[in-house]
Design an enzyme around this catalytic site. Structure first.
Site, PDB file in Angstrom:
ATOM      1  N   ASP A 198     -11.430   2.419   3.459  1.00  0.00           N
ATOM      2  CA  ASP A 198     -11.777   1.000   3.339  1.00  0.00           C
ATOM      3  C   ASP A 198     -13.292   0.821   3.186  1.00  0.00           C
ATOM      4  O   ASP A 198     -13.756  -0.259   2.835  1.00  0.00           O
ATOM      5  CB  ASP A 198     -11.334   0.244   4.601  1.00  0.00           C
ATOM      6  CG  ASP A 198      -9.998  -0.460   4.432  1.00  0.00           C
ATOM      7  OD1 ASP A 198      -9.649  -0.788   3.291  1.00  0.00           O
ATOM      8  OD2 ASP A 198      -9.320  -0.687   5.455  1.00  0.00           O
ATOM      9  N   GLN A 248      -4.857  -1.698   9.352  1.00  0.00           N
ATOM     10  CA  GLN A 248      -4.719  -3.036   8.762  1.00  0.00           C
ATOM     11  C   GLN A 248      -5.304  -4.089   9.701  1.00  0.00           C
ATOM     12  O   GLN A 248      -4.920  -4.175  10.867  1.00  0.00           O
ATOM     13  CB  GLN A 248      -3.225  -3.311   8.488  1.00  0.00           C
ATOM     14  CG  GLN A 248      -2.961  -4.574   7.729  1.00  0.00           C
ATOM     15  CD  GLN A 248      -3.528  -4.562   6.301  1.00  0.00           C
ATOM     16  OE1 GLN A 248      -3.389  -3.589   5.579  1.00  0.00           O
ATOM     17  NE2 GLN A 248      -4.184  -5.636   5.909  1.00  0.00           N
ATOM     18  N   LYS A 279       0.840  -1.204   0.000  1.00  0.00           N
ATOM     19  CA  LYS A 279       0.000   0.000   0.000  1.00  0.00           C
ATOM     20  C   LYS A 279       0.877   1.258   0.000  1.00  0.00           C
ATOM     21  O   LYS A 279       0.600   2.220  -0.711  1.00  0.00           O
ATOM     22  CB  LYS A 279      -0.944  -0.024   1.210  1.00  0.00           C
ATOM     23  CG  LYS A 279      -2.064  -1.035   1.032  1.00  0.00           C
ATOM     24  CD  LYS A 279      -2.861  -1.314   2.288  1.00  0.00           C
ATOM     25  CE  LYS A 279      -3.825  -2.477   2.002  1.00  0.00           C
ATOM     26  NZ  LYS A 279      -4.557  -2.946   3.178  1.00  0.00           N
TER      27      LYS A 279
END
Ligand code: NAD
Length: 280
Positions: free
Chosen positions: A119, A96, A52
């Protein structure tokens, strides 16, 4: 034999579009910024976070990493999120998952400012997706839709079957297909007649997390097969939820693993971060 949908190529195209748009925003004095939080030292999470960060650099975003020790407390993590929520150069915040067991993932997801929730896991964003009026789409299902579009596959009126009902893949996947006027069936671990239901699908999305779970007898001739799974086979080799070698000869389109849905997830994250930058 099916046409293989090349996720690497499609993802590169999306990232290039994001890069160009980032240049344009730069001329207006805006540089998108993504903060990635990682707690503990899970090796898979570390790989995802590195990828990422790399993708951010490639498209021209600011990327900040917050690597916290496994023993971080809930209060410390929430305090960091609070700080990032009000940090002006940060447009997107990603924590995460999975988190170490002592941390409350739900509370963490709820703590992220919905306008920085790239997200799209926050209930407010999930609700917006449900009603079809959203800022962000969850990255993996959005990536699958992008692959479908890239191959010129029509969704409207099709019989779509999604195997898996997780909040991050299965459920939103079904919703995105529904938005495009598919007739959608969601299958899960308690579904009866799974084989028959799958075998009636024009478009089959597998998000189960079981290596080579979808066998040739579960797939209709000419079906489109999208494989979200990331698993290891009996030899430790990366594989999807679909028995690719057996299913590919029957399908009209299929995504491979690796190189299918996987690369799309990060590309869509870049797209969401860009969008977030335009909202702030
Ligand atoms: P999950 O474990 O949360 O959900 C799995 C789903 O499969 C559940 O809803 C369950 O009901 C269903 N299921 C389990 N056994 C079944 C059975 N026998 N028959 C029918 N359904 C069954 O997993 P997830 O987070 O949704 O991820 C699914 C897979 O996708 C995993 O392999 C994961 O690694 C992968 N994944 C890939 C990406 C990507 O970027 N490509 C992103 C997220 C997840």
């Amino acid at each position: 034999m099916a046409t293989i949908i090349n996720g690497k190529e499609v993802a590169a195209k999306v990232r290039e579009e994001v890069r160009q748009e980032c240049v344009r925003l730069g001329e207006m004095g805006i540089t998108p910024g993504l903060a990635v939080i990682i707690v503990g030292d899970d090796p898979a999470s570390r790989v995802y976070v590195n990828n990422k960060k790399k993708a951010c650099e490639e498209v021209g975003f600011i990327s900040e990493e917050y690597a916290l020790p496994a023993e971080t407390t809930q209060e410390e993590l929430l305090a960091l999120i609070d700080r990032l929520n009000s940090k002006p150069d940060i447009d997107g915040i990603l924590c995460q998952l999975p988190l170490p067991k002592h941390l409350d993932e739900k509370a963490v997801i709820h703590a992220i400012d919905p306008s920085k929730d790239v997200d799209a896991f926050h209930p407010s964003n999930v609700g917006k997706i449900m009603i079809g009026d959203y800022d962000f789409l969850p990255c993996t299902p959005a990536g699958v839709m992008e692959l479908i579009h890239s191959a010129g596959i029509e969704v409207s009126g099709k019989n779509c079957v999604v195997i898996g009902r997780s909040n991050i893949v299965g459920k939103p996947m079904a919703m995105l297909l529904l938005h495009e006027n598919a007739t959608v069936t969601i299958c899960h671990s308690r579904t009866r007649n799974l084989k028959e239901i799958c075998a009636a699908a024009d478009i089959l999305v597998a998000a189960v997390g079981k290596p080579k779970f979808v066998t040739a007898d579960m797939v209709k001739d000419g079906a489109v097969v999208l494989d979200v799974g990331i698993n290891r086979d009996e030899n430790g080799k990366l594989c999807g939820d679909v028995d690719f070698d057996a299913v590919a000869p029957k399908a009209s389109f299929i995504t491979p693993v690796p190189g299918g849905v996987g690369p799309m997830t990060i590309a869509m994250l870049m797209k969401n971060t860009l969008k977030a930058a335009t909202l702030h």
